[in-house]
Design an enzyme around this catalytic site. Structure first.
Site, PDB file in Angstrom:
ATOM      1  N   HIS A   1      -0.975  -0.947  -4.395  1.00 47.28           N
ATOM      2  CA  HIS A   1      -2.306  -0.654  -3.854  1.00 47.28           C
ATOM      3  C   HIS A   1      -2.381   0.833  -3.518  1.00 47.28           C
ATOM      4  CE1 HIS A   1      -6.018  -1.832  -1.672  1.00 47.28           C
ATOM      5  NE2 HIS A   1      -5.643  -0.970  -0.739  1.00 47.28           N
TER       6      HIS A   1
ATOM      7  N   MET B   1     -11.850  -6.169   4.284  1.00 43.81           N
ATOM      8  CA  MET B   1     -11.038  -5.307   5.153  1.00 43.81           C
ATOM      9  C   MET B   1     -10.785  -6.021   6.473  1.00 43.81           C
ATOM     10  SD  MET B   1     -10.285  -2.592   3.470  1.00 43.81           S
ATOM     11  CE  MET B   1      -9.348  -1.916   4.848  1.00 43.81           C
TER      12      MET B   1
ATOM     13  N   ASP C   1      -6.950  -6.716   3.412  1.00 44.51           N
ATOM     14  CA  ASP C   1      -6.273  -5.424   3.530  1.00 44.51           C
ATOM     15  C   ASP C   1      -6.347  -4.926   4.967  1.00 44.51           C
ATOM     16  OD1 ASP C   1      -5.332  -2.834   3.234  1.00 44.51           O
ATOM     17  OD2 ASP C   1      -6.951  -2.166   1.907  1.00 44.51           O
ATOM     18  N   GLY C   2      -5.178  -4.737   5.575  1.00 41.73           N
ATOM     19  CA  GLY C   2      -5.112  -4.097   6.881  1.00 41.73           C
ATOM     20  C   GLY C   2      -4.430  -4.952   7.933  1.00 41.73           C
TER      21      GLY C   2
ATOM     22  N   GLY D   1       0.922  -2.499   3.959  1.00 41.14           N
ATOM     23  CA  GLY D   1       1.523  -1.168   3.949  1.00 41.14           C
ATOM     24  C   GLY D   1       2.744  -1.097   4.844  1.00 41.14           C
TER      25      GLY D   1
ATOM     26  N   HIS E   1      -8.125   1.548  -4.404  1.00 41.71           N
ATOM     27  CA  HIS E   1      -9.133   1.248  -3.382  1.00 41.71           C
ATOM     28  C   HIS E   1      -9.792   2.569  -3.009  1.00 41.71           C
ATOM     29  CE1 HIS E   1      -9.697  -0.088   1.121  1.00 41.71           C
ATOM     30  NE2 HIS E   1     -10.849   0.131   0.511  1.00 41.71           N
TER      31      HIS E   1
ATOM     32  N   SER F   1       0.841  -1.194   0.000  1.00 40.81           N
ATOM     33  CA  SER F   1       0.000   0.000   0.000  1.00 40.81           C
ATOM     34  C   SER F   1       0.876   1.243   0.000  1.00 40.81           C
ATOM     35  CB  SER F   1      -0.905   0.022   1.234  1.00 40.81           C
ATOM     36  OG  SER F   1      -1.477   1.308   1.345  1.00 40.81           O
TER      37      SER F   1
ATOM     38  N   MET G   1      -8.734   8.299  -0.076  1.00 46.34           N
ATOM     39  CA  MET G   1      -9.628   8.646   1.037  1.00 46.34           C
ATOM     40  C   MET G   1     -10.072  10.097   0.907  1.00 46.34           C
ATOM     41  SD  MET G   1      -7.386   7.061   4.129  1.00 46.34           S
ATOM     42  CE  MET G   1      -6.725   5.389   4.077  1.00 46.34           C
TER      43      MET G   1
ATOM     44  N   GLY H   1      -1.168   0.800   9.701  1.00 43.47           N
ATOM     45  CA  GLY H   1      -0.527   0.492  10.976  1.00 43.47           C
ATOM     46  C   GLY H   1      -1.449  -0.003  12.071  1.00 43.47           C
TER      47      GLY H   1
HETATM   48  C1  DX5 Z   1      -6.657   1.120   5.423  1.00 43.90           C
HETATM   49  C2  DX5 Z   1      -6.083   0.919   4.044  1.00 43.90           C
HETATM   50  C3  DX5 Z   1      -5.012  -0.112   4.002  1.00 43.90           C
HETATM   51  C4  DX5 Z   1      -3.853   0.216   4.880  1.00 43.90           C
HETATM   52  C5  DX5 Z   1      -2.915  -0.931   4.967  1.00 43.90           C
HETATM   53  O1  DX5 Z   1      -7.522   2.199   5.398  1.00 43.90           O
HETATM   54  O2  DX5 Z   1      -7.113   0.513   3.160  1.00 43.90           O
HETATM   55  O3  DX5 Z   1      -4.596  -0.375   2.673  1.00 43.90           O
HETATM   56  O4  DX5 Z   1      -3.161   1.331   4.434  1.00 43.90           O
HETATM   57  O5  DX5 Z   1      -1.864  -0.548   5.777  1.00 43.90           O
HETATM   58  P1  DX5 Z   1      -1.236  -1.506   6.879  1.00 43.90           P
HETATM   59  O6  DX5 Z   1      -0.707  -2.682   6.128  1.00 43.90           O
HETATM   60  O7  DX5 Z   1      -0.206  -0.673   7.520  1.00 43.90           O
HETATM   61  O8  DX5 Z   1      -2.369  -1.906   7.779  1.00 43.90           O
HETATM   62 ZN    ZN Z   2      -6.601  -0.342   1.043  1.00 42.10          ZN
END
Ligand code: DX5
Ligand code: ZN
Length: 219
Positions: free
Chosen positions: A31, A139, A177-178, A199, A66, A6, A35, A147
């Protein structure tokens, strides 16, 4: 297992270099977490940054956008124009946004489409769309920030999506994801995930290539 770092966790001062660093480290996809400060409690970046990333990477690099935004139907064409390969929209917008029409329109633009469910949303919300998507994103954190801690109870949704895919003879990919890193990857694989977004565990790892290798090797 596909690994999609990400870009939210990268160093934004040199986003093009960071995109190439991820690809050099073995990333399959990039990715892009978009937002709008309304659908989620954070603002990240929009189509112009998507375009900057597209212009920084080799032709054919798969950009997975996304969209955590209120109006994906209004904005998705700008991400198509900016070079996204796949565009995912959230099931929680059902009622406000015509999801069937939006998924269809994304595909009509020759881009793949995905549907996303938040941890609090039942996976059944996706079931009437499964014939229409290339990917379902489960998710494993409440979206908005990188994080966070992986929510293991979301693995059940992946199992359910795997079963549905088999029952109906479909081919969508299942993405998570997450909060995912090498320590979570094996559970995700066993549940049936095909693609992991990561990420912090990639961009902030001391050795990104080793982190990606470890996630790919998890069994
Ligand atoms: C959350 C995002 C994820 C997030 C992943 O809102 O959709 O893609 O950035 O980051 P990590 O891997 O740090 O949870
Ligand atoms: Zn994402």
């Amino acid at each position: 297992m596909l690994i999609a770092p990400s870009m939210l966790a990268c160093d934004f001062r040199s986003i093009g270099d960071e995109a190439r660093r991820a690809l050099d480290a073995g990333a399959d996809w990039l990715h892009l977490d978009v937002m709008d400060g309304s659908f989620v409690d954070n603002i990240s970046f929009g189509p112009d940054i998507c375009r900057a990333i597209r212009d920084s990477v080799p032709t054919g690099t798969f950009l997975d956008a996304h969209l955590m935004i209120d109006a994906p139907d209004h904005y998705f064409p700008r991400f198509v124009a900016a070079g996204a390969s796949l565009i995912s929209i959230h099931a929680e917008r059902e009622g406000e946004v015509d999801l069937h029409a939006t998924l269809h329109a994304i595909r009509e633009s020759s881009v793949q489409c995905g549907l996303v469910v938040n941890p609090a949303t039942p996976v059944e919300k996706t079931f009437s769309y499964l014939e229409e998507v290339d990917l379902v994103l489960v998710m494993s954190v409440v979206p908005g920030f990188g994080g966070q801690t992986f929510m293991a109870d979301t693995l059940e949704k992946v199992r359910a999506l795997r079963r549905k895919r088999e029952e109906r003879g479909l081919h969508y990919l299942i993405q998570m994801d997450g909060g995912i890193g090498p320590a979570q990857a094996a559970a995700c694989r066993r549940a049936g995930a095909d693609c992991l977004v990561a990420g912090s565990s990639t961009f902030r790892a001391p050795d990104m290539a080793a982190a990606i290798r470890a996630m790919k090797a998890a069994v």
